[in-house]
Design an enzyme around this catalytic site. Structure first.
Site, PDB file in Angstrom:
ATOM      1  N   LYS A  29       0.844  -1.207   0.000  1.00 22.36           N
ATOM      2  CA  LYS A  29       0.000   0.000   0.000  1.00 22.36           C
ATOM      3  C   LYS A  29       0.871   1.246   0.000  1.00 22.36           C
ATOM      4  CE  LYS A  29      -2.800   2.473   3.504  1.00 22.36           C
ATOM      5  NZ  LYS A  29      -1.789   3.341   4.134  1.00 22.36           N
ATOM      6  N   ASP A 124      -5.659   8.171   8.439  1.00 25.92           N
ATOM      7  CA  ASP A 124      -5.823   7.600   9.772  1.00 25.92           C
ATOM      8  C   ASP A 124      -5.868   8.667  10.841  1.00 25.92           C
ATOM      9  OD1 ASP A 124      -5.597   5.144   8.638  1.00 25.92           O
ATOM     10  OD2 ASP A 124      -3.470   4.932   9.083  1.00 25.92           O
TER      11      ASP A 124
HETATM   12  C1  UD1 Z   1       3.837   6.821   6.554  1.00 21.98           C
HETATM   13  C2  UD1 Z   1       2.950   5.642   6.312  1.00 21.98           C
HETATM   14  C3  UD1 Z   1       2.355   5.106   7.603  1.00 21.98           C
HETATM   15  C4  UD1 Z   1       3.450   4.849   8.612  1.00 21.98           C
HETATM   16  C5  UD1 Z   1       4.357   6.064   8.756  1.00 21.98           C
HETATM   17  C6  UD1 Z   1       5.546   5.810   9.659  1.00 21.98           C
HETATM   18  C7  UD1 Z   1       2.044   6.017   4.118  1.00 21.98           C
HETATM   19  C8  UD1 Z   1       0.834   6.302   3.288  1.00 21.98           C
HETATM   20  N1  UD1 Z   1       1.874   6.010   5.423  1.00 21.98           N
HETATM   21  O1  UD1 Z   1       3.011   7.858   7.077  1.00 21.98           O
HETATM   22  O2  UD1 Z   1       1.664   3.889   7.323  1.00 21.98           O
HETATM   23  O3  UD1 Z   1       2.860   4.551   9.864  1.00 21.98           O
HETATM   24  O4  UD1 Z   1       4.855   6.466   7.468  1.00 21.98           O
HETATM   25  O5  UD1 Z   1       6.260   4.705   9.241  1.00 21.98           O
HETATM   26  O6  UD1 Z   1       3.125   5.771   3.601  1.00 21.98           O
HETATM   27  N2  UD1 Z   1       5.664  14.537  11.213  1.00 21.98           N
HETATM   28  C9  UD1 Z   1       5.683  15.868  11.549  1.00 21.98           C
HETATM   29  N3  UD1 Z   1       5.861  16.784  10.552  1.00 21.98           N
HETATM   30  C10 UD1 Z   1       6.004  16.432   9.256  1.00 21.98           C
HETATM   31  C11 UD1 Z   1       5.975  15.069   8.915  1.00 21.98           C
HETATM   32  C12 UD1 Z   1       5.802  14.132   9.920  1.00 21.98           C
HETATM   33  O7  UD1 Z   1       5.562  16.225  12.701  1.00 21.98           O
HETATM   34  O8  UD1 Z   1       6.148  17.332   8.405  1.00 21.98           O
HETATM   35  C13 UD1 Z   1       5.473  13.523  12.284  1.00 21.98           C
HETATM   36  C14 UD1 Z   1       4.088  12.896  12.210  1.00 21.98           C
HETATM   37  O9  UD1 Z   1       3.137  13.654  12.934  1.00 21.98           O
HETATM   38  C15 UD1 Z   1       4.352  11.557  12.856  1.00 21.98           C
HETATM   39  C16 UD1 Z   1       5.784  11.220  12.444  1.00 21.98           C
HETATM   40  O10 UD1 Z   1       6.369  12.451  12.073  1.00 21.98           O
HETATM   41  O11 UD1 Z   1       4.295  11.638  14.258  1.00 21.98           O
HETATM   42  C17 UD1 Z   1       5.891  10.214  11.326  1.00 21.98           C
HETATM   43  O12 UD1 Z   1       5.287  10.704  10.178  1.00 21.98           O
HETATM   44  P1  UD1 Z   1       5.732  10.252   8.715  1.00 21.98           P
HETATM   45  O13 UD1 Z   1       6.982   9.413   8.802  1.00 21.98           O
HETATM   46  O14 UD1 Z   1       5.746  11.436   7.842  1.00 21.98           O
HETATM   47  O15 UD1 Z   1       4.558   9.267   8.332  1.00 21.98           O
HETATM   48  P2  UD1 Z   1       3.559   9.369   7.112  1.00 21.98           P
HETATM   49  O16 UD1 Z   1       4.298   9.648   5.853  1.00 21.98           O
HETATM   50  O17 UD1 Z   1       2.418  10.210   7.498  1.00 21.98           O
END
Ligand code: UD1
Length: 429
Positions: A29, A124
């Site tokens: 996914k 989510d």
């Molecule tokens: C992706 C995955 C998700 C997985 C996650 C971590 C997809 C569609 N989803 O989500 O299944 O659980 O990686 O492995 O690929 N954060 C910030 N600021 C930002 C970006 C992130 O604060 O600009 C924080 C988020 O709030 C979170 C953490 O960083 O607490 C991880 O986020 P991120 O690694 O970006 O996950 P996603 O890309 O949203």
């Protein structure tokens, strides 16, 4: 049925059957959705295979159609052909707000048309999930960012390479900045990037399209911008989270399951933890055999790859309720991922939460209950809990599970699970 918000169906699970047999899995996914978004950068046609039959895929296809990509999606064959036409910079809010992965259109849009306007994404409900790292990175590449009512607009009259260090190896920020940098002017070095196998998959596909990317799989990506990217055919990498979910289901139910189309090297830490918990795991070239043993407590800390994936934490938590002793689980990625514990406790699980630490005492005989799928992974974990519990478990809001697991009920049933999908109205009372 494959609409992530439409279904009010439930899963009815009667526990006690050990899972046995062979299950063959889909493409990932978290790779497929980003590979689709990368079509925005393509001059020509992107032809994807092993695209999973999950609800987020057609929504992503709608987002891309709204942006001017012609999308020919065949979910039964697992193929998707994408051909960009005249690309619009304003993404359709209704589809965008339905999946967080639509945020991965931001980087390629800025790359291709130097401008993007996107509703702040849905997905989510697992924590704040800010996008500050995405936006700061694009600003460093010369873009200006304006936050409007529920939308963000990014404009880059000139998009140049940049030297960036991410505060945190965010998956989404890494992907967006990568997809902008591959077509920016000059060189970018992005440090402290996420290294998830799905990001490596995206990098390799971009290279096949003509991008110049060094350091793939390392914490530092070196990117030399090119003017345009061309056509390619690409097979989506296997879904390690789906594989881990079935592995934990096999182990928790006392079963013996062969999982096919999996890369064991993508699951190094989950397999270490399963073995430490007393589970026998045999690794093949693209398969795993998972055989339950006497389960023992283990300690686990979720971290960006190659750490233990947060997306397997709820499923592991279910397994650990069946293990002898006290396990400690620390969640470092999403602050509200422990919401699922409230559901599990209603089945009798003995879990204590202190901030981002959980203490799980086992083994406990879980009792069937009505649970709500809070997100895609917690929903899968709720079904797993039902498989080990006595009596009947009902899982509500399974549209979350549809978002990330292809043929979930059918696959579990083919392994001997007593599980069915039913309309909400079929519940008594
Ligand atoms: C992706 C995955 C998700 C997985 C996650 C971590 C997809 C569609 N989803 O989500 O299944 O659980 O990686 O492995 O690929 N954060 C910030 N600021 C930002 C970006 C992130 O604060 O600009 C924080 C988020 O709030 C979170 C953490 O960083 O607490 C991880 O986020 P991120 O690694 O970006 O996950 P996603 O890309 O949203």
């Amino acid at each position: 049925m494959l609409d992530p918000t439409a279904s009010t169906d439930v899963f009815r699970v009667r526990g006690g059957e050990p899972l046995r047999g062979t299950v063959r899995l889909s493409g990932a996914k978290n790779s497929a959705l980003k590979l689709m978004a990368a079509s925005l950068l393509c001059d020509g046609e992107l032809s994807l295979s092993c695209v999973p039959r999950i609800a987020d895929v057609p929504v992503m296809a709608d987002v891309l159609r709204g942006l001017g990509v012609s999308v020919d999606l065949d979910l039964h064959a697992g193929t998707c052909r994408l051909r960009p036409g005249k690309i619009s910079w304003h993404a359709p809010a209704d589809a965008v707000s339905r999946i967080r992965a639509s945020l991965s259109c931001l980087g390629p849009l800025v790359g291709r048309v130097r401008r993007a306007r996107l509703a702040l994404p849905g997905g989510d409900r697992i924590g704040a999930r800010g996008i500050d790292l995405h936006l700061r990175g694009l600003q460093a590449m010369g873009a200006t960012v304006t936050e409007l009512d529920g939308e963000v607009e990014v404009f880059a009259g000139e998009l140049h390479g940049a030297y960036l260090t991410l505060d945190f190896p965010s998956v989404g920020a890494t992907e967006n900045l990568l997809m902008a940098a591959v077509v920016a002017e000059g060189e970018s070095i992005i440090d402290n990037v996420a290294r998830e196998p799905e990001i490596q998959d995206l990098c390799r596909m971009l290279v096949a399209m003509g991008a110049k990317i060094g350091g793939i799989g390392s914490p530092t990506l070196e990117i030399e911008g090119v003017e345009r990217l061309g056509s390619t055919s690409w097979e989506t990498c296997p879904d390690r989270i789906e594989a881990g979910t079935y592995a934990m289901a096999a182990a928790a139910t006392g079963g013996d399951v062969v999982i096919e189309r999996v890369r064991p090297s993508d699951l190094t830490l989950p397999l270490i933890k399963l073995r430490a918990a007393g589970v026998a795991v045999e690794e093949g070239a693209d398969s795993l055999r998972v055989k339950a043993g006497d389960l023992e407590a283990v300690d686990v800390v979720t971290l960006p790859y190659p750490g233990f994936p947060t997306d397997l934490q709820p499923q592991l938590m279910v397994l650990l309720t069946q293990a002898l002793g006290t396990s400690r689980c620390t969640e470092n990625v999403f602050e509200s991922r422990f919401s699922f514990v409230t559901e599990l406790r209603r089945m009798g699980a003995d879990i204590e939460i202190d901030g981002h630490h959980a203490l799980i005492r086992g083994p406990v005989r879980l009792a069937g209950a009505t649970l709500t799928a809070l997100d895609v992974r917690a929903g899968a974990a709720a079904a797993l809990a039902g498989l080990v519990a006595s009596g009947e478990t009902v899982v509500r809001d399974v549209h979350h599970v549809d978002r990330g697991y292809a043929d979930f009920v059918q696959r579990l049933a083919s392994l001997g699970a007593d599980i069915e999908r039913a309309p909400l109205e079929s519940l008594d009372g």
